[in-house]
Design an enzyme around this catalytic site. Structure first.
Site, short mmCIF file in Angstrom:
data_model
loop_
_atom_site.label_atom_id
_atom_site.label_comp_id
_atom_site.label_asym_id
_atom_site.label_seq_id
_atom_site.Cartn_x
_atom_site.Cartn_y
_atom_site.Cartn_z
N ASP A 1 2.45 1.52 2.83
CA ASP A 1 3.42 0.87 4.58
C ASP A 1 5.06 1.70 3.54
O ASP A 1 5.70 1.67 4.63
CB ASP A 1 3.79 -0.19 3.34
CG ASP A 1 1.67 -1.26 3.45
OD1 ASP A 1 0.93 -0.74 4.18
OD2 ASP A 1 1.60 -1.91 2.72
N HIS B 1 0.35 -1.49 -0.22
CA HIS B 1 0.26 -0.47 0.29
C HIS B 1 0.61 1.22 -0.17
O HIS B 1 2.12 1.14 0.26
CB HIS B 1 -1.21 -0.01 1.36
CG HIS B 1 -1.61 -1.06 1.64
ND1 HIS B 1 -1.48 -2.16 2.26
CD2 HIS B 1 -3.23 -0.97 1.49
CE1 HIS B 1 -2.49 -3.03 2.63
NE2 HIS B 1 -3.48 -2.37 1.69
C1 XUL Z 1 -7.38 -6.25 4.67
C2 XUL Z 1 -6.71 -6.75 3.89
C3 XUL Z 1 -5.46 -5.82 3.07
C4 XUL Z 1 -5.98 -5.48 1.40
C5 XUL Z 1 -5.24 -4.69 0.99
O1 XUL Z 1 -7.93 -7.08 5.54
O2 XUL Z 1 -6.62 -7.68 3.05
O3 XUL Z 1 -4.62 -6.13 3.72
O4 XUL Z 1 -5.53 -6.86 1.24
O5 XUL Z 1 -5.69 -3.50 0.87
#
Ligand code: XUL
Ligand code: CO
Length: 438
Positions: free
Chosen positions: A102, A99
């Site tokens: 992150d 993300h």
């Molecule tokens: C949350 C989840 C996230 C997504 C990416 O449950 O799975 O980490 O994978 O935003």
């Protein structure tokens, strides 16, 4: 700097090995059905759980050091990237996922956040060139900040929507720059707590508008990869709009997004939706939407998303069977959206957890092919539906039968003759393949 001092480059030692820091089943270059294991599995490291998550839960603070010895936020972000690539190299993990939030610290405003982000994107680009490690997919964190308390694409507040769009634009640009072949939408805040304050129709229309903007923008910049919806029924919201694959498919088709989007199926999200992992993968595949996988597992006694490392070989086998049947991964892969338990707080535990997860999927891959070679289960299913291959069944299957014709047929033929579904037998076949050699 060596961030994982006790972790060697993990060798493959085979099933008899008792070395903790060794693969027992994952042999990256071993050719299985014409393709090296590493290309079947396309393992990816999740940046957030692996490098960022410190073990806090609603009842307790962090238990794990994740500061990489640096006070300054940008120096820490770079050290974190160094740790990430050291880890992936030692574990032979060929891909990663992240993300925006992150990889780089938030600045005092969006301009500074964006500057920080791009500095680290460039830093990652250098590391990728050095190591050959690739980006599987990128995404934007549009759920953590208070501005997303009412949602991002589904917020009642247009400025929150705009902020999310700005983040997504940059995350797409970074994904393209780093050569990622996927972009994920996970709608953590895209849902509602009560219909008393919610205009559901506008929220869903807006979510689709945001996704169309993302597709139009990315395609205009030459992105040829897949967009993914990652279905999840709840947590953090009470009712999330991307509840499960079938719900997400309905949304995509209603808004004309089905050509650009596939599913990123997460095991624990399937469980929360009251489905098996296998069900979600299968539903995606039969709808032409099999894309990528967030590999993890939940706990049957806990009703939340525990994101545990996947070690249930029964489930990894059935998962890999679906992957094989869907024709394997194209742009997608197996991303470990999984974190070590709060009490597994050492750096060594992260490596041991990945070894456990990677070995479980490697074994699942081998067993899935054994099921296919054995053929009994596939043959049983084929035979179970044979009545549609001739006579009246063929008329039905080929769309020629009418109600009047079927009434006449039933009057003439009388009662249907039943056959057993043989579930217990099939489960024992599965066990005999899984535990062959005992
Ligand atoms: C949350 C989840 C996230 C997504 C990416 O449950 O799975 O980490 O994978 O935003
Ligand atoms: Co996930």
């Amino acid at each position: 700097m060596n961030y994982f001092p006790n972790v060697p480059t993990i060798p493959y030692e085979g099933p008899q090995s008792t070395t903790p820091f060794a693969f027992k089943y994952y042999d990256p270059d071993r050719v299985v059905h014409g393709k090296p294991m590493k290309d079947h599995l396309k393992f990816a490291m999740s940046y957030w759980h692996t490098l960022c998550a410190g073990g806090s839960d609603p009842f307790g603070r962090d238990t794990m050091a994740r500061d990489y010895g640096q006070e300054d936020p940008m120096a820490r972000a770079k050290a974190k990237a160094d740790a990430a690539f050291e880890f992936m190299q030692k574990l032979s993990i060929p891909y990663f996922c992240f993300h925006d939030a992150d990889i780089a610290p938030e600045g005092k405003d969006f301009a500074e956040t964006r500057k920080n982000f791009w500095e680290i994107v460039e830093y990652l680009e250098g590391k990728m060139k050095e190591t050959g490690i690739k980006l599987l997919w990128g995404t934007a964190n549009c759920f953590n900040h208070p501005r997303y308390m009412h949602g991002a694409g589904t917020s009642c507040n247009a400025d929150s929507f705009a902020f999310a769009a700005a983040q997504i634009k940059n995350a797409i640009d970074a994904t393209i720059r780093l050569g990622g072949q996927g972009y994920v939408f996970w709608g953590g805040r895209e849902g509602y707590e009560t219909l008393l304050n919610t205009n559901m129709e506008l929220e869903l229309d807006n979510m689709a508008r945001l996704m169309h903007m993302a597709v139009d923008y990315a395609r205009s910049k030459g992105f040829t990869g897949d967009f993914y919806i990652e279905p999840k029924p709840k947590e953090p919201t009470k009712h999330q709009y991307d509840f499960d694959t079938a719900t997400a498919m309905n949304f995509l088709r209603k808004y004309g997004l089905e050509k650009d989007f596939k599913m990123n199926i997460e095991a624990n999200h399937a469980t929360l939706a009251g489905h098996t992992f296998q069900h979600e993968l299968h539903t995606a595949a039969i709808n032409g939407a099999f894309g990528s996988i967030d590999a993890n597992q939940g706990d049957s006694m806990l009703g939340w998303d525990t994101d545990q490392f996947p070690t249930d070989v029964y489930s990894t086998t059935l998962c890999m069977r679906e992957v094989i049947k869907a024709g394997g991964f194209t742009n997608g892969g197996l991303n470990f959206d999984a974190k070590v338990r709060r009490s597994s707080f050492t750096y060594d535990d992260i490596a041991l957890a990945y070894i456990a997860g990677m070995d479980s999927f490697a074994l699942g891959l081998l067993k899935a092919y054994e099921i296919e070679e054995d053929g009994r289960i596939d043959e049983f299913v084929r035979n179970r539906y044979r009545s549609y291959e001739e006579g009246i069944g063929k008329e039905i299957k080929e769309g020629r039968a009418t109600l009047e014709q079927l009434e006449a047929y039933t009057l003439e033929h009388g009662e249907a003759v039943m056959e057993s579904g043989r579930q217990e037998y099939l489960e024992s076949v599965l066990n005999s393949i899984l535990f062959r050699g005992v």
